[in-house]
Design an enzyme around this catalytic site. Structure first.
Site: not given
Ligand SMILES: *[C@@H]1O[C@H](CO)[C@@H](O)[C@H](O)[C@H]1NC(C)=O
Ligand SMILES: *[C@@H]1O[C@H](CO)[C@@H](O)[C@H](O)[C@H]1NC(C)=O
Ligand SMILES: *[C@@H]1O[C@H](CO)[C@@H](O)[C@H](O)[C@H]1NC(C)=O
Ligand SMILES: *[C@@H]1O[C@H](CO)[C@@H](O)[C@H](O)[C@H]1NC(C)=O
Ligand SMILES: *[C@@H]1O[C@H](CO)[C@@H](O)[C@H](O)[C@H]1NC(C)=O
Ligand SMILES: *[C@@H]1O[C@H](CO)[C@@H](O)[C@H](O)[C@H]1NC(C)=O
Ligand SMILES: *[C@@H]1O[C@H](CO)[C@@H](O)[C@H](O)[C@H]1NC(C)=O
Length: 502
Positions: A109, A155, A200, A340, A342, A405
């Site tokens: 990606r 991005h 995002e 994504n 985290y 991600e």
């Protein structure tokens, strides 16, 4: 991710939470030995500004990030760092492709720099053939290496003339983005079968660097909702274009990548905390996923924001509305959901002190000192990946999901041993496996962030997310696999975690 990071650090500093008993999520879950569905798309991720460098080469136009990194003599960025050279992937892309090949990655990606392809952002001003050629070489190299290109159109790097025209707050950008998408589908769609419109938007819509404008933010917020509205329209227009003119022959798929961390109810036995978690998911993820898959903002957002706007004495809601024509255009424009993820945090109903999105959602976040934290202060909470995937799956009818991600950031450290990152990937990927095997989620791929250490936005090169080490003090910027790259190589080749032989 920098915005999020600052918010969390600030939150941790402000909190004086004392409860430590709540680690049952990790403890109750045993490691699952099993493999992923056949054809699972393993890979890693990067983005253009963070790795390419070559900021003024071969006809590339200037962007908000070129501006932001140079403005104020570099004071907007940690240590005055910038992306002028970054990992020099504009020239060293074959080294990156070799790393992918050595890891056994099935996909990569990466993002395209709009300003490399259309320097001013407006097609009427011309296309830059050198930019087109560059990405042709990258894509050909990937295809030759047996690695599927998974391409992000946007991005965070916006051509400067569009920044000066109001960026995503000006609806005229919808057509500029669609023109850009047309060029990209036409030039690369024969080889690229996976497209992501945006990365995002939740992070960039409220961020001052997006608009190259200090003091951009206001509370109660209006502009981030306008930005979101135009992003949703831009995605949908590009999707409709692809669907009608390119998909029939190119047979690819298009989605969007939304960041979403997991809001764990602080007290699972308290219904108001469970409701706060659900509300948080609708505000943070549904904000985008709901209009694109169902044609309207989540009903809970509509209700709360209309009510608050009226109470603020406004004659229109801070949350805009799609008219009938736009509703039809946006409704059903996701072939898959990108995620994504985290970390996790606790949520509970707000006591009225939260600002921005959580303020509007009437929730507040807390962080548990009993959790482990990454070197940059993000919680390490593997259970959250399973929970967030499962929430999305249940809410949206078990759609195909790509985790685009997930990764571990650490401060500069001149070494290749990264045991914390190895643990992070092992445990998060195992939880993703559980969401598939135990909860029935349709996760089809996973991209580790990041292939290489790179420019972590306003944190510069002080924060490393790579599974491959980049030596930024050596002018050749050599790349070397860390232990985490070796771990991922094994997970990729085993397709998960097969039962160890006795
Ligand atoms: C929005 O874009 C149009 C067309 O480029 C331009 O005329 C207008 O001034 C822009 N509006 C703002 C607020 O920048
Ligand atoms: C449930 O949570 C709310 C908000 O945090 C709190 O005011 C209330 O006392 C809690 N109820 C119980 C039974 O713990
Ligand atoms: C979106 O499309 C679905 C399926 O056609 C339909 O049931 C739904 O009512 C549409 N949503 C809106 C807000 O019109
Ligand atoms: C709504 O409020 C705006 C800003 O206060 C004002 O300019 C506008 O005239 C109002 N519109 C109506 C229909 O009252
Ligand atoms: C609101 O909650 C936060 C986080 O728990 C706390 O730090 C703050 O003191 C609370 N404020 C009030 C007015 O209770
Ligand atoms: C924190 O990390 C250590 C070392 O990897 C591990 O043994 C421990 O279980 C972790 N604790 C939590 C709460 O995840
Ligand atoms: C990075 O490069 C510098 C300069 O060539 C060298 O001195 C240093 O040992 C390298 N560090 C690592 C971890 O390879």
């Amino acid at each position: 991710m920098a915005y999020k990071w600052l918010v969390i650090l600030a939150t941790i500093l402000l909190l004086h939470v004392t409860y430590g008993a709540r680690i049952d999520n990790q403890q109750e879950d045993e490691f699952l030995y099993d493999t992923f569905p056949e054809g699972f798309m393993w890979g890693t991720a990067t983005s253009a500004y963070q790795i390419e460098g070559a900021w003024r080469e071969d006809g590339k136009g200037m962007t908000n990030w070129d501006f932001w990194a140079h403005e104020n003599n570099g004071a907007n960025m940690a240590n005055g760092h910038n992306g002028d050279v970054a990992c020099d992937s504009y020239h060293k892309y074959m080294e990156d492709i070799d790393l992918l090949k050595n890891m056994g990655a099935k996909s990569y990606r990466f993002s395209l720099s709009w300003a490399r392809i259309i320097p001013t952002g407006r097609i009427a001003d011309g296309i830059n053939q050198a930019g087109i050629d560059h990405y042709n070489r990258v894509i050909d190299g990937l295809v030759e290496a047996g690695v599927q290109p998974f391409v992000t159109l946007y991005h965070w790097d916006l051509p400067m003339p569009l920044v000066q025209n109001g960026a995503w707050l000006n609806e005229t950008i919808v057509d500029h983005f669609t023109d850009y998408a047309r060029v990209v589908f036409r030039e690369y769609g024969d080889r690229v079968k996976f497209w992501l419109s945006f990365n995002e938007p939740h992070v960039f819509c409220p961020s001052e660097w997006q608009y190259a404008q200090h003091d951009f933010f206001q509370d109660p917020p209006v502009k981030p909702y306008i930005c979101a509205h135009n992003i949703i329209k831009s995605h949908a227009k590009a999707y409709r274009l692809y669907d009608s003119e390119f998909k029939p022959s190119q047979e690819g798929k298009m989605g969007i990548t939304l960041n979403c961390d997991w809001p764990e109810p602080k007290d699972l036995n308290n219904a108001t905390h469970v409701e706060a978690s659900d509300r948080s998911m609708h505000f943070h993820y549904g904000w985008w996923a709901n209009p694109l898959s169902r044609g309207e903002y989540p009903p809970i957002m509509r209700e709360i924001l209309d009510e608050k706007s009226a109470a603020e004495g406004r004659n229109t809601s801070r949350l805009p509305t799609f008219d009938a024509e736009w509703t039809e255009i946006i409704n059903g424009t996701l072939d898959f959901f990108g995620l994504n993820h985290y970390f996790s945090y606790y949520v509970l109903p707000s006591n009225g002190t939260s600002t921005w999105l959580d303020g509007d959602a009437n929730i507040q976040q807390e962080y548990d000192p009993a959790w482990n934290y990454t070197a940059v202060g993000w919680p390490v909470t593997p259970f959250g990946l399973r929970k967030v995937i499962t929430w999305i799956s249940k809410e949206y009818g078990f759609p195909p999901i790509y985790v685009t991600e997930n990764g571990y950031g650490s401060y500069e450290r001149d070494g290749l041993d990264d045991p914390e990152r190895v643990d992070y990937y092992t445990n998060y990927i195992n939880q993703m496996l559980k969401s598939i095997k135990m909860d029935g989620s349709d996760v089809k791929g996973y991209a580790a962030w990041s292939l290489i250490d790179n420019l972590e936005w306003v944190s510069g090169y002080t924060v490393r997310f790579g599974v491959n080490y980049v030596n930024f003090t050596d002018p050749n910027l050599p790349r070397t696999p860390k232990q985490s790259a070796i771990l991922l190589k094994k997970i990729f080749s085993d397709n998960g975690f097969p039962q160890p032989s006795p």
